[in-house]
Design an enzyme around this catalytic site. Sequence first.
Site, mmCIF file in Angstrom:
data_model
loop_
_atom_site.group_PDB
_atom_site.id
_atom_site.type_symbol
_atom_site.label_atom_id
_atom_site.label_comp_id
_atom_site.label_asym_id
_atom_site.label_seq_id
_atom_site.Cartn_x
_atom_site.Cartn_y
_atom_site.Cartn_z
ATOM 1 N N GLN A 183 0.825 -1.213 0.000
ATOM 2 C CA GLN A 183 0.000 0.000 0.000
ATOM 3 C C GLN A 183 0.859 1.264 0.000
ATOM 4 O O GLN A 183 0.455 2.295 -0.555
ATOM 5 C CB GLN A 183 -0.970 0.001 1.186
ATOM 6 C CG GLN A 183 -0.344 -0.101 2.561
ATOM 7 C CD GLN A 183 -0.127 -1.534 3.033
ATOM 8 O OE1 GLN A 183 0.021 -2.446 2.218
ATOM 9 N NE2 GLN A 183 -0.123 -1.734 4.337
ATOM 10 N N ASN A 206 9.965 -6.480 1.552
ATOM 11 C CA ASN A 206 9.617 -7.891 1.454
ATOM 12 C C ASN A 206 9.008 -8.196 0.083
ATOM 13 O O ASN A 206 8.922 -7.326 -0.783
ATOM 14 C CB ASN A 206 8.677 -8.292 2.591
ATOM 15 C CG ASN A 206 7.358 -7.524 2.567
ATOM 16 O OD1 ASN A 206 6.915 -7.043 1.524
ATOM 17 N ND2 ASN A 206 6.724 -7.401 3.720
ATOM 18 N N GLN A 251 24.902 -12.177 7.004
ATOM 19 C CA GLN A 251 23.954 -12.028 5.898
ATOM 20 C C GLN A 251 22.767 -12.967 6.051
ATOM 21 O O GLN A 251 21.637 -12.632 5.684
ATOM 22 C CB GLN A 251 24.662 -12.248 4.559
ATOM 23 C CG GLN A 251 25.649 -11.160 4.205
ATOM 24 C CD GLN A 251 25.038 -9.770 4.274
ATOM 25 O OE1 GLN A 251 24.066 -9.467 3.581
ATOM 26 N NE2 GLN A 251 25.590 -8.904 5.126
ATOM 27 N N HIS A 254 19.632 -11.692 7.897
ATOM 28 C CA HIS A 254 18.630 -10.849 7.243
ATOM 29 C C HIS A 254 17.310 -11.563 7.017
ATOM 30 O O HIS A 254 16.241 -10.979 7.176
ATOM 31 C CB HIS A 254 19.148 -10.383 5.870
ATOM 32 C CG HIS A 254 20.025 -9.179 5.913
ATOM 33 N ND1 HIS A 254 19.609 -7.954 6.368
ATOM 34 C CD2 HIS A 254 21.308 -9.009 5.524
ATOM 35 C CE1 HIS A 254 20.594 -7.080 6.274
ATOM 36 N NE2 HIS A 254 21.633 -7.692 5.764
ATOM 37 N N GLU A 320 24.961 -10.347 -5.134
ATOM 38 C CA GLU A 320 24.664 -9.034 -4.561
ATOM 39 C C GLU A 320 25.894 -8.514 -3.816
ATOM 40 O O GLU A 320 26.349 -7.389 -4.041
ATOM 41 C CB GLU A 320 23.475 -9.145 -3.616
ATOM 42 C CG GLU A 320 23.135 -7.842 -2.902
ATOM 43 C CD GLU A 320 22.125 -8.026 -1.787
ATOM 44 O OE1 GLU A 320 21.487 -7.026 -1.422
ATOM 45 O OE2 GLU A 320 21.985 -9.151 -1.266
ATOM 46 N N HIS A 321 26.418 -9.314 -2.900
ATOM 47 C CA HIS A 321 27.651 -9.000 -2.178
ATOM 48 C C HIS A 321 28.698 -10.045 -2.550
ATOM 49 O O HIS A 321 28.439 -11.243 -2.448
ATOM 50 C CB HIS A 321 27.452 -9.059 -0.663
ATOM 51 C CG HIS A 321 26.337 -8.211 -0.147
ATOM 52 N ND1 HIS A 321 25.066 -8.708 0.097
ATOM 53 C CD2 HIS A 321 26.294 -6.898 0.189
ATOM 54 C CE1 HIS A 321 24.296 -7.741 0.556
ATOM 55 N NE2 HIS A 321 25.013 -6.628 0.622
ATOM 56 N N ASP A 354 27.081 -2.456 4.561
ATOM 57 C CA ASP A 354 25.666 -2.363 4.926
ATOM 58 C C ASP A 354 25.363 -1.060 5.651
ATOM 59 O O ASP A 354 24.235 -0.562 5.586
ATOM 60 C CB ASP A 354 25.271 -3.531 5.828
ATOM 61 C CG ASP A 354 25.085 -4.831 5.077
ATOM 62 O OD1 ASP A 354 24.954 -4.787 3.838
ATOM 63 O OD2 ASP A 354 25.076 -5.896 5.722
ATOM 64 N N GLU A 408 15.197 4.367 -46.165
ATOM 65 C CA GLU A 408 14.181 3.904 -45.216
ATOM 66 C C GLU A 408 12.773 4.322 -45.632
ATOM 67 O O GLU A 408 11.807 4.058 -44.898
ATOM 68 C CB GLU A 408 14.490 4.447 -43.815
ATOM 69 C CG GLU A 408 15.769 3.866 -43.224
ATOM 70 C CD GLU A 408 16.029 4.317 -41.794
ATOM 71 O OE1 GLU A 408 15.282 5.191 -41.301
ATOM 72 O OE2 GLU A 408 16.963 3.790 -41.174
ATOM 73 N N HIS A 413 11.809 13.217 -44.123
ATOM 74 C CA HIS A 413 13.054 13.405 -43.382
ATOM 75 C C HIS A 413 14.119 14.015 -44.296
ATOM 76 O O HIS A 413 14.820 14.969 -43.919
ATOM 77 C CB HIS A 413 13.560 12.064 -42.838
ATOM 78 C CG HIS A 413 12.896 11.605 -41.578
ATOM 79 N ND1 HIS A 413 11.565 11.323 -41.505
ATOM 80 C CD2 HIS A 413 13.401 11.377 -40.332
ATOM 81 C CE1 HIS A 413 11.257 10.933 -40.274
ATOM 82 N NE2 HIS A 413 12.353 10.968 -39.540
#
EC number: 1.1.1.23
Length: 422
Positions: A183, A206, A251, A254, A320-321, A354, A408, A413
Amino acid sequence: MNVSAVADLSPEARAALFERDAGIEDARESVRDIIGRVREEGDVALRSYAKEFDDVDIGTLAVTDEAERAYDDLDDDLRDAIETAAENIRTFHERQVPDDWREQFDGRELGRRYRPLERVGVYAPGGTAAYPSSVLMGVIPAVVAGVDHVAVATPPAEELPAATLAAAHVAGADAVYQVGGAQAIAALAYGTESVSAVQKVVGPGNRWVTAAKAEVRGDVEIDFLAGPSELLVVCDDTADPELIAADMVAQAEHDPNASVVCVSDDEATAEAVADACERQATARERTEAIESALENDASAVLCARSMSEAVLFAEEYAAEHLSIVAADEEALLDRIDSAGSVFLGGFSPVAVGDYASGTNHVLPTGGLAKVAGGLSVDHFVRSTTVQKLDEDALSSLRETVTTLARAEGLEAHAESVDKRFD
């Protein structure tokens, strides 16, 4: 944790390690309903969801004024830590600000200019913990880029985390809203009576938050779709197994779905890392989450036949790391192109990135590091190319342009150029 050989991984085991995703598909239908309701009902929907999901009755959605008060009331040590981290993050991101440029190319004046976005929303997760660091990582690059209005959305609570509010104040946020989950993403994307719509939404969350970002993408820009935390460690026999395990456990802390992987070309080191992970995971506040992460199919301790095999694994994995702890770590880094953020040597724990080294911790996961980088000033600016030609410069390109245009089938043009020489 058991040690497996990289060369002996089954197709199923490799797939579990490499086919990481954000896990959002089963959340998308419910998220669409949430987004639709927020678009229709505005603040009424936000208050209803706050009661349903967070068990909080909220009055005012905007809590911007509370941020400065939270900063003033904050414990001195925590305030100092937030300010130090903010300064380091600001300094690093100021180095990223691009400069406008114009150059002459045979009479053609060509250039590129950069302008910040006007309005940006930063999502700061909450729930089981407060994450002031995520506020700093999202807001500061936007402020450095010159964004006019930076808003923070964070889940509501009977008592909002003072550290999160204080971080918003230190980072320079213009508005703070106590709105969480899908939301919040909907409110930032489309606006409500209290929440101003933005052009871009960034920040981790999340799977419902991530699913919501996927749904609104196209109506607003987003940074990227990030899944659970990932760490890949590449190490040799010079690494301290206890420190490698400490980073892996950190890690794993988390998220029970986090992916933590170690690849070493030394079997004894790999075995020691596996043993240390099991020991260090116990007797902690988040032991259950840590053990779940260490035991899931996306985590592993692996032994490579050579460091070249470890490097190939790391490049394919695109973590990621990425932590590299080896005698020739700089040389190894030169051979690996795909990683969100790299940590070199035994005194560069992932936790420092971090929080406070200055680099950004909002990073691509699921192999996205093969094609994208972490959150930066670049995410908050748009570029425009500029060209200015004099008559001689256009004349020199007249035949080239008209020939290509007519090839073309675009006669107008070609005529738009020819008419300038009639």
